[in-house]
Design a protein around this motif. Structure first.
Motif, mmCIF file in Angstrom:
data_model
loop_
_atom_site.group_PDB
_atom_site.id
_atom_site.type_symbol
_atom_site.label_atom_id
_atom_site.label_comp_id
_atom_site.label_asym_id
_atom_site.label_seq_id
_atom_site.Cartn_x
_atom_site.Cartn_y
_atom_site.Cartn_z
ATOM 1 N N THR A 1 8.403 -1.034 5.929
ATOM 2 C CA THR A 1 7.966 0.058 5.273
ATOM 3 C C THR A 1 9.189 0.487 4.353
ATOM 4 O O THR A 1 10.399 0.475 4.836
ATOM 5 N N LEU B 1 7.432 9.359 -0.131
ATOM 6 C CA LEU B 1 6.552 8.210 -0.601
ATOM 7 C C LEU B 1 6.650 7.220 0.364
ATOM 8 O O LEU B 1 7.895 6.879 0.774
ATOM 9 N N SER B 2 5.663 6.405 0.877
ATOM 10 C CA SER B 2 5.728 5.225 1.747
ATOM 11 C C SER B 2 5.056 4.235 1.093
ATOM 12 O O SER B 2 4.101 4.249 0.432
ATOM 13 N N CYS B 3 5.473 2.779 1.451
ATOM 14 C CA CYS B 3 5.104 1.568 0.895
ATOM 15 C C CYS B 3 5.421 0.755 1.935
ATOM 16 O O CYS B 3 6.188 0.339 2.369
ATOM 17 N N VAL C 1 0.833 -1.182 0.086
ATOM 18 C CA VAL C 1 0.008 0.108 -0.091
ATOM 19 C C VAL C 1 0.880 1.204 -0.231
ATOM 20 O O VAL C 1 1.457 1.495 1.018
ATOM 21 N N GLU C 2 0.787 1.993 -1.048
ATOM 22 C CA GLU C 2 1.682 3.252 -1.082
ATOM 23 C C GLU C 2 0.776 4.456 -0.557
ATOM 24 O O GLU C 2 -0.433 4.615 -0.418
ATOM 25 N N SER C 3 1.516 5.525 -0.317
ATOM 26 C CA SER C 3 1.039 6.632 0.596
ATOM 27 C C SER C 3 1.833 7.800 0.164
ATOM 28 O O SER C 3 3.135 7.253 0.021
ATOM 29 N N GLY C 4 1.610 9.044 0.559
ATOM 30 C CA GLY C 4 2.624 10.210 0.507
ATOM 31 C C GLY C 4 2.430 11.202 -0.782
ATOM 32 O O GLY C 4 3.201 11.878 -0.688
ATOM 33 N N THR D 1 0.144 5.978 -5.939
ATOM 34 C CA THR D 1 -0.045 7.105 -5.269
ATOM 35 C C THR D 1 0.203 8.152 -6.406
ATOM 36 O O THR D 1 1.364 8.159 -6.998
ATOM 37 N N GLY E 1 1.071 13.584 -3.706
ATOM 38 C CA GLY E 1 0.253 14.909 -3.504
ATOM 39 C C GLY E 1 0.625 15.747 -4.678
ATOM 40 O O GLY E 1 1.390 15.387 -5.660
ATOM 41 N N TYR F 1 4.022 3.649 -8.145
ATOM 42 C CA TYR F 1 3.950 2.049 -7.612
ATOM 43 C C TYR F 1 4.936 1.634 -6.922
ATOM 44 O O TYR F 1 5.960 1.889 -7.349
ATOM 45 N N TYR G 1 10.568 3.570 1.918
ATOM 46 C CA TYR G 1 10.468 5.053 1.507
ATOM 47 C C TYR G 1 10.930 5.449 0.335
ATOM 48 O O TYR G 1 12.010 4.945 0.110
#
Length: 123
Positions: A78, A20-22, A5-8, A117, A10, A95, A80
């Protein structure tokens, strides 16, 4: 089976930065090489960077060398990707993916993928 799951992502101005985090989970996910890819509209998915399971081996695409930094914290499951000095051409969906191989340069060598993301660099 692994889940990623990616996030960060914008919106950011040129020259800006994001982290970015995974988050990876599943059986023995800490033993996988984790890579970051990106895909811009109308373009093929391209490899950006990867990091080995122990973190002792990293690779970067020429287009991001010196601007992006990949790291991992296996205690937090995680990986990064610090993206800095961003340019409009860095705009893409980013991704993360997992591979059992130690030097997986191609997307075909990855077995598990996140949903991505979005990173948008605008002026």
């Amino acid at each position: 089976q692994l889940q990623l799951v990616e996030s960060g992502g914008g919106l950011v101005q040129p020259g800006g930065s994001l982290r970015l985090s995974c988050v990876h989970s599943g059986s023995s996910s800490e033993y996988y090489t984790i890579g970051w890819f990106r895909q811009a509209p109308g373009r093929e998915r391209e490899a950006v960077a990867y990091i080995s399971s122990s973190g002792d081996n990293t690779w970067y695409a020429d287009s991001v060398e010196g601007r992006f930094t990949i790291s991992r914290d296996n205690a937090k499951d995680t990986v990064y990707l610090r993206v800095s000095s961003l340019k409009p051409e860095d705009t893409a969906v980013y991704y993360c993916a997992a591979s059992i191989m130690r030097h997986p340069y191609s997307s075909r060598e990855y077995d598990f993928w996140g949903r991505g993301t979005q990173v948008t660099v605008f002026s």
